[in-house]
Design a protein around this motif. Structure first.
Motif, PDB file in Angstrom:
ATOM      1  N   LYS A   1      34.180  53.541  52.449  1.00  0.00           N
ATOM      2  CA  LYS A   1      33.961  54.457  53.259  1.00  0.00           C
ATOM      3  C   LYS A   1      32.668  54.577  53.530  1.00  0.00           C
ATOM      4  O   LYS A   1      31.635  53.947  52.694  1.00  0.00           O
ATOM      5  N   PRO A   2      32.281  54.842  54.940  1.00  0.00           N
ATOM      6  CA  PRO A   2      30.773  54.448  55.245  1.00  0.00           C
ATOM      7  C   PRO A   2      30.071  55.817  54.560  1.00  0.00           C
ATOM      8  O   PRO A   2      30.663  56.833  54.730  1.00  0.00           O
ATOM      9  N   GLN A   3      28.789  55.446  54.275  1.00  0.00           N
ATOM     10  CA  GLN A   3      28.072  56.547  53.914  1.00  0.00           C
ATOM     11  C   GLN A   3      27.729  57.571  54.968  1.00  0.00           C
ATOM     12  O   GLN A   3      27.255  57.061  56.072  1.00  0.00           O
ATOM     13  N   PRO A   4      27.568  58.787  54.691  1.00  0.00           N
ATOM     14  CA  PRO A   4      27.121  59.820  55.692  1.00  0.00           C
ATOM     15  C   PRO A   4      25.648  59.599  56.281  1.00  0.00           C
ATOM     16  O   PRO A   4      25.083  59.064  55.325  1.00  0.00           O
ATOM     17  N   VAL A   5      25.292  59.758  57.322  1.00  0.00           N
ATOM     18  CA  VAL A   5      23.887  59.480  57.750  1.00  0.00           C
ATOM     19  C   VAL A   5      23.178  60.894  57.107  1.00  0.00           C
ATOM     20  O   VAL A   5      23.481  62.191  57.329  1.00  0.00           O
ATOM     21  N   ARG A   6      21.985  60.403  56.318  1.00  0.00           N
ATOM     22  CA  ARG A   6      21.040  61.479  56.152  1.00  0.00           C
ATOM     23  C   ARG A   6      20.101  61.817  57.064  1.00  0.00           C
ATOM     24  O   ARG A   6      19.428  61.089  57.695  1.00  0.00           O
ATOM     25  N   ARG A   7      19.903  62.976  57.292  1.00  0.00           N
ATOM     26  CA  ARG A   7      18.914  63.525  58.304  1.00  0.00           C
ATOM     27  C   ARG A   7      17.774  64.269  57.617  1.00  0.00           C
ATOM     28  O   ARG A   7      17.815  64.620  56.420  1.00  0.00           O
ATOM     29  N   ALA A   8      16.665  64.202  58.279  1.00  0.00           N
ATOM     30  CA  ALA A   8      15.554  64.973  57.634  1.00  0.00           C
ATOM     31  C   ALA A   8      15.793  66.400  57.678  1.00  0.00           C
ATOM     32  O   ALA A   8      16.197  66.892  58.450  1.00  0.00           O
ATOM     33  N   ARG A   9      15.411  66.867  56.485  1.00  0.00           N
ATOM     34  CA  ARG A   9      15.486  68.268  56.602  1.00  0.00           C
ATOM     35  C   ARG A   9      14.305  69.142  57.197  1.00  0.00           C
ATOM     36  O   ARG A   9      13.243  68.918  56.922  1.00  0.00           O
TER      37      ARG A   9
END
Length: 59
Positions: A45-53
Motif C-alpha cells: 500500500k502506498p504511504q499517505p502523504v504527510r503534510r506540514a502541521r
C-alpha cells in the motif's frame, strides 16, 4: 401436520441455514483473499502523504 411435512420442513430449514453459512464463509474468504495475478510490489500500500502541521494562530 403430518410426519412427512415435518421432515420436509426440517430438511428445507437445514438447507437454508447451510446455504446462508456457505454464503457468509465465501464472502469472508473473498474479502480476505490476496490476488495471485498481481506482482508482490503491487500489493504494497502506498504511504499517505504527510503534510506540514499548521498551528493555531500562525498566519
Amino acid at each position: 401436520m403430518s410426519l412427512t411435512m415435518a421432515i420436509l420442513m426440517l430438511v428445507g430449514m437445514w438447507l437454508s441455514v447451510a446455504a446462508a453459512m456457505l454464503w457468509g464463509v465465501l464472502r469472508i474468504v473473498r474479502r480476505h483473499a490476496h490476488p495471485h495475478h498481481l506482482p508482490p510490489q503491487a500489493l504494497v500500500k502506498p504511504q499517505p502523504v504527510r503534510r506540514a502541521r499548521r498551528h493555531a494562530g500562525a498566519h
